[in-house]
Scaffold this motif. Structure first.
Motif, mmCIF file in Angstrom:
data_model
loop_
_atom_site.group_PDB
_atom_site.id
_atom_site.type_symbol
_atom_site.label_atom_id
_atom_site.label_comp_id
_atom_site.label_asym_id
_atom_site.label_seq_id
_atom_site.Cartn_x
_atom_site.Cartn_y
_atom_site.Cartn_z
ATOM 1 N N ASP A 247 -50.745 -44.244 -25.528
ATOM 2 C CA ASP A 247 -50.007 -43.081 -26.012
ATOM 3 C C ASP A 247 -49.671 -43.185 -27.500
ATOM 4 O O ASP A 247 -48.709 -42.593 -27.962
ATOM 5 N N LEU A 248 -50.458 -43.952 -28.254
ATOM 6 C CA LEU A 248 -50.208 -44.066 -29.693
ATOM 7 C C LEU A 248 -50.514 -42.733 -30.382
ATOM 8 O O LEU A 248 -51.471 -42.050 -30.028
ATOM 9 N N PRO A 249 -49.716 -42.359 -31.393
ATOM 10 C CA PRO A 249 -49.969 -41.092 -32.092
ATOM 11 C C PRO A 249 -51.307 -41.097 -32.826
ATOM 12 O O PRO A 249 -51.830 -42.150 -33.186
ATOM 13 N N SER A 250 -51.821 -39.913 -33.048
ATOM 14 C CA SER A 250 -53.077 -39.750 -33.781
ATOM 15 C C SER A 250 -52.770 -39.372 -35.222
ATOM 16 O O SER A 250 -51.617 -39.210 -35.618
ATOM 17 N N THR A 251 -53.806 -39.179 -36.022
ATOM 18 C CA THR A 251 -53.604 -38.797 -37.421
ATOM 19 C C THR A 251 -53.040 -37.385 -37.545
ATOM 20 O O THR A 251 -52.542 -37.019 -38.601
ATOM 21 N N GLY A 252 -53.113 -36.600 -36.476
ATOM 22 C CA GLY A 252 -52.549 -35.257 -36.516
ATOM 23 C C GLY A 252 -51.130 -35.176 -35.999
ATOM 24 O O GLY A 252 -50.553 -34.089 -35.904
#
Length: 661
Positions: free
Chosen positions: A307-312
């Protein structure tokens, strides 16, 4: 690009004007998605907060270039005015700029403006789309609240007739990171006033995650005693408490509680005695054998990794990711060495992936952070003084800002848990904010106390000597006298508190800036990595210094805020840079140069990258060690800071309370 973002961006046609004035009373342009969209189109947004500061940037970075036919630092500049009075701006701006108006009242004409303006900007996109589909006629204040609760928060207070329904919704909201705005929380409480649920602190549970977590943690302690579990504090008897009863055994509640324990939001309780027929689902909240905590760390790492955030992602997503990782690292560092060794590779892989994703996000979005609004919480450390000034305007007459130099989020979790165990009066409203890059004390801490971007104090970027005067200057500009502001650093031991109390107890003292530097001292002397630091922090906590400091500030009526200038990470040497005076500013994880030629003089065998970022002087070029590397002899292991790893860049921002609620 979302429908909402497109709606705002269409107001700014490309090549129509170099200079714009946006009358923006609701701060619509200061949404990171809007800022990013404008930046991609060549627009830069500069809030008009200080006339002198704005004039300096406008003349030096834009107008000077435009007058000579050059593009400048951006194709176009938008002056964002948080108001509607155009005449408050200098005449030459009005004469040369194209002016437009932006307002929530115009964009949401069928909803009550007084309600919509209380909703976080992160919900504007969903609300805009919901209005297009479902708002057939103008709605009054009450109907607007119900509309937003239904379509944005997926909650209807009229359907919450049973305790399990209410607790399911409370836990769901906070697990998603979307507690209700105060206005809507009060509305739900009013709807439920004549129901059996009225005995609960409904509005506090819905709006405050910290309050909800404390309540659920206390309720869990009482709940497991009913099943025959004996803990160190229970002695086999349920303690008298006003804590609400949470229906943990209901399936809808149980599934969320299970996840909260795995991810570290809730802390499992040590069980001395437990019955043989104890249901398996309760065991996730107990530490009943040496491997229980090891299992929690392993399972928690798996969940965070997926569940790590993405670049967006938004900056809020990264703060939440940093918080979850910090809870995991605290548990990992509490394990016995043999258990930790078996999990080390899994944890390091998670950290590496988080850092890679964060780096990609920083390159795309970090430039937008300095302009984001601070009304609800500071986004970056230089927002902190302005946020505190707003808190004073809201009635917090005396404020103490505690800056724990070098405190990483996982180390804050350790201190929080120690205080929770030793002081029943202690509680904390927890959040996080971004340090400045590079994450060095002389840059990030100076920004923190001054309220300025680094380029605005570039003459003192290599020293912290100007912090007292910059701190005092900020508060003088915000209506206080010099004698009403104090600053002290070097705090770390209980014997220093008597002299400090003498200054704090004076009726004239309104604001205190205090630097607690024990963590930084421990970090720079660390020989056994961050796991070794954990033991030293525990010994420091045992001296009672932190608890005594908090109690002293509370006794004299101070509202206590705690933060840090940067965090710290375990790092490994990638090779020493022997460049003499070529490097302007030297750190173990970063070096800074005054020209591109000097920055390019780094030997090709050194794995490093450049990132200038916003807010820095144009002739200040940082070079960062890649990954968790350090500019020390290859293979040497140290604890350091200066880079953009998750544990360095996102720091705690916490409001401390020392009174039982």
């Amino acid at each position: 690009m979302s429908v909402w973002t497109d709606r705002i961006l269409q107001e700014f046609p490309a090549d129509l004007s170099r200079f714009w004035i946006a009358l923006d009373p609701d701060g619509l342009l200061l949404d990171e998605r809007i800022l990013h969209g404008l930046r991609e189109r060549g627009f830069e947004v500069l809030p008009f907060e200080d006339p002198v500061s704005f004039r300096t940037e406008y003349e030096e970075r834009y107008r000077a270039a435009w007058d000579t036919g050059r593009e400048g630092t951006a194709k176009a500049l938008i002056l964002q005015l948080r108001g509607t009075d155009l005449n408050s701006l200098p005449w030459d701006y009005i004469k040369s700029a194209r002016t437009l108006n932006l307002s929530l009242a115009d964009l949401f004409p069928k909803l009550s403006y007084g309600v919509v303006r209380k909703i976080d900007s992160e919900h504007h996109d969903a609300l805009f789309q919901a209005c297009k589909k479902h708002a057939a006629q103008p709605l009054g204040e009450g109907a607007t609240k119900d509309f937003i609760l239904t379509h944005i928060f997926r909650l209807s207070p009229y359907l919450l007739s049973r305790p399990e329904d209410f607790w399911r919704e409370v836990l769901r909201l906070h697990y998603r990171g979307t507690g209700l705005p105060e206005l809507l929380a009060q509305h739900v409480a009013a709807v439920l006033r004549d129901t059996p649920l009225n005995a609960l602190p409904i509005d506090e549970l819905l709006k405050s995650k910290a309050f909800m977590v404390r309540t659920v943690q206390d309720a869990w302690s009482r709940f497991i005693v009913r099943y025959g579990v004996e803990t160190p504090s229970s002695e086999g008897k349920p303690a008298e408490s006003n804590t609400p009863i949470v229906p943990f055994d209901h399936p809808d509640v149980r599934v969320i509680i299970d996840t909260m324990f795995l991810e570290g939001t809730l802390q499992p309780i040590e069980a001395h005695i437990q019955p043989d027929d104890l249901p398996d689902w309760i065991r996730v909240g107990l530490i009943d054998d040496p491997q229980a905590l090891t299992h929690l760390v392993s399972e928690g790492a798996k969940r965070i990794a997926t569940d790590l955030p993405s670049t967006g992602a938004s900056h809020r997503d990264w703060v939440e990711a940093a918080r979850r990782l910090a809870e995991l690292l605290y548990r990992f560092n509490e394990l016995k060495a043999a258990d930790a060794d078996g999990l080390q590779r899994q944890v390091q892989t998670l950290q590496k992936e988080a850092d890679v994703r964060l780096k990609g996000w920083v390159f795309q979005h970090f430039a937008d952070l300095p302009s984001l609004p601070v009304a609800k919480a500071p986004v970056m450390v230089h927002h902190v003084p302005r946020y505190l000034a707003m808190r004073r305007d809201s009635g917090e007459e005396r404020i103490a800002l505690l800056v724990f130099d070098g405190l990483a989020l996982d180390q804050w979790v350790q201190i929080r848990e120690d205080l929770s165990a030793r002081s029943p009066e202690f509680s904390a409203e927890e959040g996080g904010c971004f340090a400045w890059l590079p994450t060095l004390t002389s840059i990030s801490r100076q920004a923190l106390f001054s309220g300025l971007k680094p380029r605005e104090f570039q003459k003192s970027m290599a020293t912290t000597a100007q912090e007292p005067s910059l701190w005092t200057k900020f508060w003088q500009e915000n209506g206080l006298r010099k004698t009403e502001v104090i600053f002290q650093k070097g705090l770390k031991r209980s014997e220093q508190l008597e002299a400090l109390e003498e200054a704090l107890s004076k009726p004239t003292t309104k604001v205190a800036g205090l630097v607690v530097d024990m963590i930084d001292e421990i970090v720079h002397g660390a020989m056994l990595g961050k796991r070794g630091i954990t033991g030293q922090i525990r010994e420091w906590c045992d001296t009672g210094f932190i608890e005594k400091l908090f109690l002293m500030l509370s006794k004299h009526g101070y509202h206590i805020y705690l933060t840090a200038d940067h965090g710290n990470v375990d790092a490994e040497g990638i090779g020493r840079l022997s460049q003499g005076v070529v490097s302007e500013l030297k750190g173990e994880r970063v070096r800074a140069y005054r020209s591109e030629d000097l920055a390019s003089s780094v030997p090709p065998g050194i794995d490093a990258f450049q990132f200038g970022g916003p807010g820095l002087p144009t002739d200040f070029l940082p070079l960062y060690a890649s990954g968790r590397g350090a500019f020390v002899p290859k293979g040497n292991k140290i604890v350091a800071h200066g880079g953009m790893a998750l544990e360095e860049l996102i720091v705690p921002f916490v409001k401390i309370k020392m009174k039982k609620e």
